[in-house]
Write an enzyme that holds these catalytic residues in place. Structure first.
Site, PDB file in Angstrom:
ATOM      1  N   ASP A 112      42.521  31.608  40.858  1.00  0.00           N
ATOM      2  CA  ASP A 112      42.136  32.926  41.365  1.00  0.00           C
ATOM      3  C   ASP A 112      43.346  33.652  41.940  1.00  0.00           C
ATOM      4  O   ASP A 112      43.565  34.842  41.666  1.00  0.00           O
ATOM      5  CB  ASP A 112      41.050  32.760  42.429  1.00  0.00           C
ATOM      6  CG  ASP A 112      40.747  34.054  43.162  1.00  0.00           C
ATOM      7  OD1 ASP A 112      40.158  34.958  42.555  1.00  0.00           O
ATOM      8  OD2 ASP A 112      41.125  34.155  44.337  1.00  0.00           O
TER       9      ASP A 112
ATOM     10  N   GLU B  86      39.310  30.689  35.662  1.00  0.00           N
ATOM     11  CA  GLU B  86      40.296  30.586  36.732  1.00  0.00           C
ATOM     12  C   GLU B  86      40.817  29.165  36.868  1.00  0.00           C
ATOM     13  O   GLU B  86      42.021  28.948  37.085  1.00  0.00           O
ATOM     14  CB  GLU B  86      39.661  31.039  38.056  1.00  0.00           C
ATOM     15  CG  GLU B  86      39.328  32.532  38.083  1.00  0.00           C
ATOM     16  CD  GLU B  86      38.587  32.947  39.337  1.00  0.00           C
ATOM     17  OE1 GLU B  86      38.703  34.119  39.738  1.00  0.00           O
ATOM     18  OE2 GLU B  86      37.876  32.099  39.905  1.00  0.00           O
TER      19      GLU B  86
END
Length: 1480
Positions: free
Chosen positions: A1130, A1224
């Protein structure tokens, strides 16, 4: 628990009571409600419901109370509310609560269906309640009775609220609940009192007015023989305590009462020994003659009889016989009496809480006899029961009946003041008091909440008395007061889902353990904190650890798994980021299954502590050592006291000193002038108005020691002259800190040129030396128009002042040039001296240069206003020419930008040197240090947005590697703490970042390079600081912007170095690929062959890919879930996307960059890439049917949605988060496998996200929610209305900033005023020219309206409110002032004062800008004034500066709010303008 008996006749359940009752039907609960909210009534509802449900089964309901007095009270109430047989058990009639066998027998015989625990917070440690519950847990689950607890204070220990609450819940096998749905109704019935702290002085060492001979001295207690067993030490201690608390009279009263009771008790015992059967109720000290007192006691008896008239009233034993002089009382008692007297009113009811019984007894007797309380108060003591008959006889306890009588008398208002110990804090039924005083310090949270709960009248007051200087007592109270709302949230915001408490999760003593097992138990103590791990706490700690593991709605709660019987095996959830061998533990053999579970849990917690999973407080590690330290354990300073706007000293190179340094200025490579100041300036270069400007290194100015003072004075005069001709016509009176001077061919100061120039600072009147060679090279000025320099075009010998002006010229309306001059320059009837003959001068306006804005990229800013090609004719006799060379005045023209550039370079290079920043490019670092308020043409907001992403990734990588065994939830807490604004602000203050920031408004209306007004010119040492005012928020922004600057200059490696210099938790400046070891190689499953091909990358560690696609529900024993990698990915995606946007859109602002990024990193966009580009949904390891179905349903939607659609309308989609999470985590795995090489990983990320990135743009449309919110916030934007002759012709016109609002409003006003069909045609509403003088305007009826009834969103309402505000500030004022001449800087502003009043609207803009410049320069922006007088004082200060800068005069006296500012303005020939008044 309290019940109001007066209301029981018609008691009906309130809605919040029904809410608690409803939830109590479903499970065991603990009702956490304030005192007086009716908890007992809820219990009766539950009792009746249970009785109805179990009718005919012969079951018993048990209602437990912690105090004897409550048995009668609660029993009577239940009997009245429920048609049940109520048996009251206490004392000899009841089973001892600690009798475990007796209670078991009682429960077996009666088959209990419900147990109600009143004041259930006592269920802890060795309290009887806890003993009962230990037996409860021994019963089979299906045979256990229902539990209902009641308390106002479920949390004993505010320092560990969660654990305190959990302990109570475990001990009572119930869930603490609070009202949720009807909170407002509860607040109405349980009002909070006003809390006040009252400090009193320390008691004096001696009370001079108290009799010198004291009872203590007369009794001679120290001389008692051992045969008389009086506890002298204890008596003396209590005497001293009472002396300190009440004063000498109170101490003597205690001593009198205590010794008298002890003598009485001694006699009683003696009579028993002699088998005397006479009465033992001695009302006096006249004893039986058969009893022979020892001489010592006989002496004491005699002394007591001598003092009886002072301490004992035979007619009223509840008071003392004399009025008490306040000189005999302690400051504490005096303050108490004052408080009581101040709060007394008819029907007063109050309670004073004390800590010790003997203090309560004495105080209750003293208060009614202290003037003037004796007229208003009747008091009584209320203390607990004694533990023995001896204690009762000594007055240390209170009999049950006596206690009940006192409560009844207080309830019936026969007495109005109780002096009580903690017995009155809880349970007993009292009327709502209007005053509760804590006479002694509060010791614990329960006492604070319970005693405060007695003050529950709507206007009640709760007073805490604290001795001056006793910081510990004050801090303890404040800790209780400030933490209570947070403590309430602990149980008010939780859901009702029961925590998974295993049946075996018991505390020590809750079951019969084998003695050999107990002997083998261990304790684990953490030396650094003293935290202790026991067998009884281990299981709970592991459950708590697992409950913190993040999970989505598709993942069941994580729990430790136990197997085995007498040798237990523990398996921890695979979502804990631990090696496989650290997830399984085998415990030692034990003699019971429960003990085996405890033993293996104990060993596991010990091992996890050593791995860092539990911190040194043996709690799941959330932060390194708490919220006050960052991830590296460095203390985060307290920034709570830093104001929102700070006055700071900022670095500035412009100074004076003994040494002066000359820096040659070059225009297009040609030396034109020298710049002198007291610092060696950094070489600078820039482009200004198409001219390349640069400076040289500094060389020291050599003054002539004989004429040094004269030379320094010449520098000042020449600088003022140059500024006046080229930059600003405002007078400058403060000493200069820099000088621009002419130079010789040898690049030294040209003193001759300086002396020639300053001989005629306002110009030379002799034109004999001026010829054609000076045309277009010489500055001139009309002596009647100071402040308007012109460039000489030519000398017109062909015309004279008597010549007729040509048609179309500005003088065309007059017969001759001389006539025009006479009209224009006549002031107050005095005509100017205009020659009749001689030539004229033709000049072209030479605009002053007031901007300091320059471009960082070297381009031309084009700030200069286009040259005015109009020429003006002046009689030669009215004109003067400047003794300034063309090189010098051209250099003056670029001086503002040059000084700005040099200042920026100086600060950038200073911060780089002093903080040890890496070699960040000058221009980038300058941008990072420039605040938006500077209006410099650039600021740090773009870099701040980029730096935010750099900060996030740098912190995440450090945490990811430093804490390899902490899960995502723990890492996220650490990250948020490390990147929080509080941390950034604390680090910025540590390095004094504020001293390098640029916040000065870039305008030269006021020349800022001067010494402060309060400077001491005798000090020779140069000061390279200036006072500035900056917002606190700017420090946090500059921290992130500096990181962004390092990243832009040298990538992530330079950003790490910058972060370490700024004090951030990055783990060091060493680049990540060098700092961290590469993951060990492992084979890659064929499952991921296509994925690697799509990524264009071959993994070396196949285990990373397995971890990256493992959902938490899969619970693999070989791999952890993807949560840690998703946490890393992320942050990686965030920075890659932000860098892409930053580079692609160099003109986009911070908000545009942030919005575009949010569109590309939202869950729907990432899910689209995961499905359409990488096909990760096919590889995701999931063990949850619901999640698999949800993913399957959304795949077709994502496959049919284009990248552009998902970016623009992502808000319409809500795919399962697991799809975006796995993208992610896979990219995070790429990053880790590349050994954290950001540049290589960024290539992969950009490639994967390419379809999204190409769609992004700065003007991305907002989603409907954001659009609606932005529109709903429109009222908060700046708005402008234009009012002409009390008509609101336009407005309010809102806009994002004031400048835009003014522009839009002005444009609209021009149309409205010129519309012949409209109601506001200027010729119709303006009659200024038709009036020779303007009288007082008539009062307008609208002003009589109440302001709150007017709507400022309508034109009429806004106009009315504006008039009301103007009237309040300045009073009534004429609409127009006398026509007077004033010195102005441009012709338009001068003409404004001669035209119709509507032109004042235009002039208001100019004056408003000047005043805003004054405000900005003085640092007065956004200053909240405490009151009107402070605001008025500041207004006078600004008005004084304005008049001084316009006229050189000072405001003689301050202007009051009743006087108009127009009067002092007119007095100095300045036109009063309404905008100035409104501004003030």
């Amino acid at each position: 628990m309290t019940i109001n008996y007066q209301d029981t006749e018609a008691l009906l359940p309130r809605r919040y009571q029904e809410e608690i009752f409803s939830r109590a039907q479903d499970r065991n609960v603990i009702a956490a409600l304030d005192t007086g909210s009716g908890k007992t009534y809820i219990s009766t509802l539950l009792i009746k419901w249970i009785a109805t449900r179990d009718a005919g089964l012969g079951k018993t309901i048990v209602f437990l109370v912690p105090k004897v007095a409550l048995v009668e009270q609660q029993g009577d109430f239940i009997a009245k509310e429920a048609p049940l047989r109520v048996s009251k058990c206490y004392g000899a009639t009841a089973i001892d609560m600690t009798d475990r066998r007796g209670w078991r027998k009682e429960i077996e015989e009666h088959d209990v269906s419900l147990m109600v625990f009143d004041e259930c917070h006592h269920t802890r440690k060795n309290h009887a309640y806890n003993g009962i519950m230990r037996e409860y847990f021994q019963w089979p689950l299906e045979q256990r009775p229902k539990i209902f607890g009641m308390t106002a204070s479920p949390i004993w220990n505010p320092k560990d609220a969660a654990e305190s609450l959990a302990t109570l819940e475990r001990n009572l096998d119930a869930k603490v609940i609070a009202v949720r749905e009807h909170v407002d109704e509860l607040a109405d019935h349980s009002p909070k009192p006003q809390e006040i702290i009252q400090e009193y002085a320390a008691p004096p060492l001696h009370y001079k007015k108290y009799p010198a001979t004291t009872l203590w001295e007369r009794l001679k207690l120290s001389e008692l023989p051992p045969t008389i067993d009086f506890p002298i030490t204890k008596i003396q201690t209590r005497y001293d305590v009472t002396l300190h608390s009440l004063g000498p009279y109170g101490a003597e009263l205690y001593l009198y009462t205590d010794i008298k009771n002890r003598i009485t008790q001694w006699v009683s015992q003696a009579e028993d020994e002699l088998d005397y059967r006479s009465s033992t109720n001695y009302d006096t000290l006249t004893f039986s003659r058969e009893i022979q007192l020892p001489p010592e006691l006989d002496h004491m008896q005699t002394v007591l009889s001598q003092f009886s008239d002072i301490f004992e009233d035979e007619n009223d034993p509840d008071t003392v016989p004399i009025r008490i002089d306040t000189n005999w009382c302690s400051p504490k008692v005096i303050l108490l009496s004052q408080l009581l007297f101040e709060h007394y009113r008819q029907d007063f009811q109050g309670i004073v809480f004390v800590e010790q019984r003997h203090v309560a007894a004495c105080l209750s007797k003293m208060l009614p006899r202290i003037p003037p309380l004796e007229l208003y108060f009747k008091s009584a003591q209320l203390i607990g029961h004694g533990a023995s008959s001896l204690q009762k006889s000594q007055g240390k306890g209170m009999a049950l009946r006596t206690q009940q009588d006192v409560v009844r008398m207080f309830r019936d208002r026969e007495i109005n003041l109780l002096i009580a110990t903690s017995v009155a804090e809880e349970g007993l039924d009292f009327p709502a008091c209007e005053l509760v005083i804590r006479f002694d310090p509060i010791q614990h949270m329960v006492g604070y909440i319970q005693s405060r709960g007695r003050a529950r009248q709507k206007t009640a007051t709760f007073v805490v008395m604290v001795q001056e200087g006793q910081a510990a007592q004050l801090d303890r109270y404040k800790a209780f007061s400030e933490s209570e709302p947070q403590l309430r949230l602990v149980y008010q915001t939780r859901d009702d889902a029961p925590a998974p408490v295993a049946e075996d999760e018991l505390e020590e003593g809750e079951e019969r353990e084998d003695p050999d097992d107990l002997a083998e138990r261990q304790r684990y103590v953490v030396e650094s904190t003293g935290a202790i791990l026991t067998y009884n706490t281990s299981i709970g700690l592991l459950n708590h650890l697992c409950s913190l593991i993040p999970r989505d709605r598709f993942t069941p709660m994580h729990l430790p798994q136990y197997s085995g019987d007498f040798e237990a095996t523990l398996r921890l959830p695979s979502s804990l980021p631990l090696p496989p061998d650290k997830l399984v533990y085998i415990g030692p053999p034990r003699r019971s299954k429960k003990e085996a579970k405890r033993a293996v849990a104990f060993e596991a917690v010990k091992a996890l502590h050593k791995l860092g999973v539990f911190d040194d407080y043996l709690l799941p590690a959330r932060a390194s050592s708490g919220d006050n330290e960052d991830a590296d354990g460095r203390l985060i300073g307290d920034v709570s006291s830093i104001p929102d706007t700070m006055d700071v000293m900022v670095r500035d190179p412009w100074t004076r000193g003994r040494k002066q340094w000359l820096h040659v200025v070059y225009l297009d490579g040609r030396p034109t002038a020298g710049l002198i100041t007291g610092s060696i300036l950094p070489p600078a270069d820039l482009v200004c108005n198409g001219t390349y400007v640069n400076t040289s290194d500094g060389s020291r100015v050599e003054f002539d020691w004989r004429d040094e003072w004269q030379q320094r004075r010449a520098l000042e005069d020449f600088m003022r002259m140059g500024l006046w001709w080229s930059i600003t016509g405002r007078g400058i009176t403060l000493p200069m800190t820099c000088y621009l001077v002419p130079i010789t061919r040898s690049l030294e100061v040209d003193w001759d040129a300086i002396y020639k120039a300053i001989a005629n600072p306002y110009g030379v009147a002799d034109w004999s030396g001026v010829g054609e060679e000076h045309y277009s090279h010489l500055l001139i000025i009309c002596s009647k128009e100071h402040g308007r320099p012109l460039m000489l075009r030519r000398i017109r010998t062909d015309i004279t002042p008597l010549s007729r002006p040509p048609p179309g010229s500005r003088e065309a309306g007059y017969g001759t040039y001389r006539d025009y001059c006479l009209w224009k320059y006549t002031r107050k009837g005095v005509p100017p001296d205009v020659p009749f003959d001689g030539p004229c001068v033709e000049g072209q306006p030479f605009p002053r240069h007031t901007s300091t804005v320059y471009a960082l990229d070297g381009s031309d800013t084009n700030q200069e206003v286009s040259a005015n090609n109009n020429t003006h004719i002046y009689p030669l006799g009215l004109c003067r020419w400047a003794h300034l060379s063309e090189d010098v005045y051209h250099t003056f023209h670029v001086l503002p930008e040059l000084c700005h550039r040099i200042t920026d370079l100086y600060r950038a290079r200073t911060i780089r040197l002093e903080l040890g920043l890496p070699p960040i490019a000058d221009d980038i670092l300058i941008q990072a240090l420039t605040l938006p308020s500077a209006n410099a043409g650039f600021n740090n907001q773009r870099l701040e947005t980029l730096g935010d992403a750099v900060l996030k990734l740098s912190t995440v990588v450090h945490l990811f590697n430093r804490f390899p065994h902490r899960h995502e939830g723990q890492l996220d807490v650490l990250r948020r703490n490390s990147v929080s604004n509080r941390t950034l602000l604390a680090r910025a203050k540590e390095i004094r970042l504020e001293q390098y920031l640029t916040s000065e408004p870039q305008t030269m209306r006021i020349w800022r390079y001067v010494l402060p007004a309060d400077s001491d010119l005798s000090v020779q040492l140069p000061s390279r600081y200036v006072l500035r005012r900056i917002p606190k928020r700017s420090l946090q922004d500059c921290m992130e912007a500096t990181l962004g600057a390092g990243f832009v200059t040298g990538g992530i490696s330079m950003a790490l170095c910058a972060g370490m210099a700024l004090g951030l938790s990055f783990g060091g400046p060493i680049p990540w690929p060098i700092r961290y070891e590469r993951r060990p190689e492992s084979p890659v499953s064929p499952l991921f062959a296509e994925l690697q091909e799509t990524l264009g990358y071959q993994f070396t560690c196949g285990a990373l890919l397995v971890e990256a696609v493992t959902h938490p529900s899969f619970r693999s024993i070989d791999s952890s879930s993807y949560q840690r990698l998703e946490f890393l990915g992320d942050a990686l995606i965030d920075l890659v996307v932000m860098r892409y946007l930053y580079n692609k859109f160099p003109e986009a602002n911070s908000g545009q960059l942030s919005w575009a990024r949010s569109r590309s990193v939202c869950a729907p966009a990432l899910a689209s890439v995961a499905v359409n580009h990488l096909g990760l949904h096919k590889m995701l390891l999931v063990n949850n049917v619901e999640l698999s179905i949800a993913i399957g349903k959304y795949i077709p939607i994502l496959e049919s949605t284009s990248s552009e659609e998902i970016i623009r309308n992502g808000w319409k989609h809500d795919p399962p988060k697991a799809i975006s999470d796995v993208l992610e985590s896979v990219l995070g795995a790429v990053f880790v496998d590349m050994n954290f090489d950001f540049e290589k990983a960024a290539v992969i990320v950009e490639s994967v996200l390419q379809d999204l990135l190409v769609v992004l743009s700065p003007d991305m449309p907002r989603d409907p929610v954001s659009e609606l919110m932005s529109r709903s916030e429109l009222k908060k934007n700046d708005s402008v209305s234009i009012i002409v002759h009390d008509f609101a012709v336009v407005g309010p016109i809102p806009a994002s900033n004031m400048s835009l609002a003014k522009g839009l409003a002005s444009e609209r006003a021009k149309q409205v005023l010129a519309d012949p069909q409209g109601p506001y045609l200027l010729a119709t509403i303006c009659d200024c020219n038709a009036r020779a003088a303007v009288e007082e305007p008539p009062e307008l009826a609208v002003i009589e309206e109440e302001p709150q009834k007017l709507d400022d969103e309508t034109e009429e309402g806004f106009a009315a409110l504006a008039r009301i505000a103007l009237t309040k500030i300045a009073g009534a004022e004429e609409c127009q002032q006398d026509d007077v001449g004033i010195p102005v800087e441009d012709e338009d502003l001068e003409e404004e004062f001669r035209g119709p009043q509507i032109q004042n609207v235009v002039a208001a803009d100019e004056l408003g800008e000047q005043m805003m410049d004054l405000e900005s320069e003085d640092g007065l922006e956004d200053v909240p004034y405490k009151d009107e007088s402070e605001s008025l004082a500041k207004a006078n200060e600004i008005l004084d500066k304005f008049i001084y800068q316009e006229t050189g005069n000072r405001l003689p006296i301050p202007v009051s709010s009743e006087r108009l500012y127009g009067e002092p303005l007119r007095a100095y020939g300045l036109q009063p303008i309404s905008s100035f008044q409104a501004y003030i």
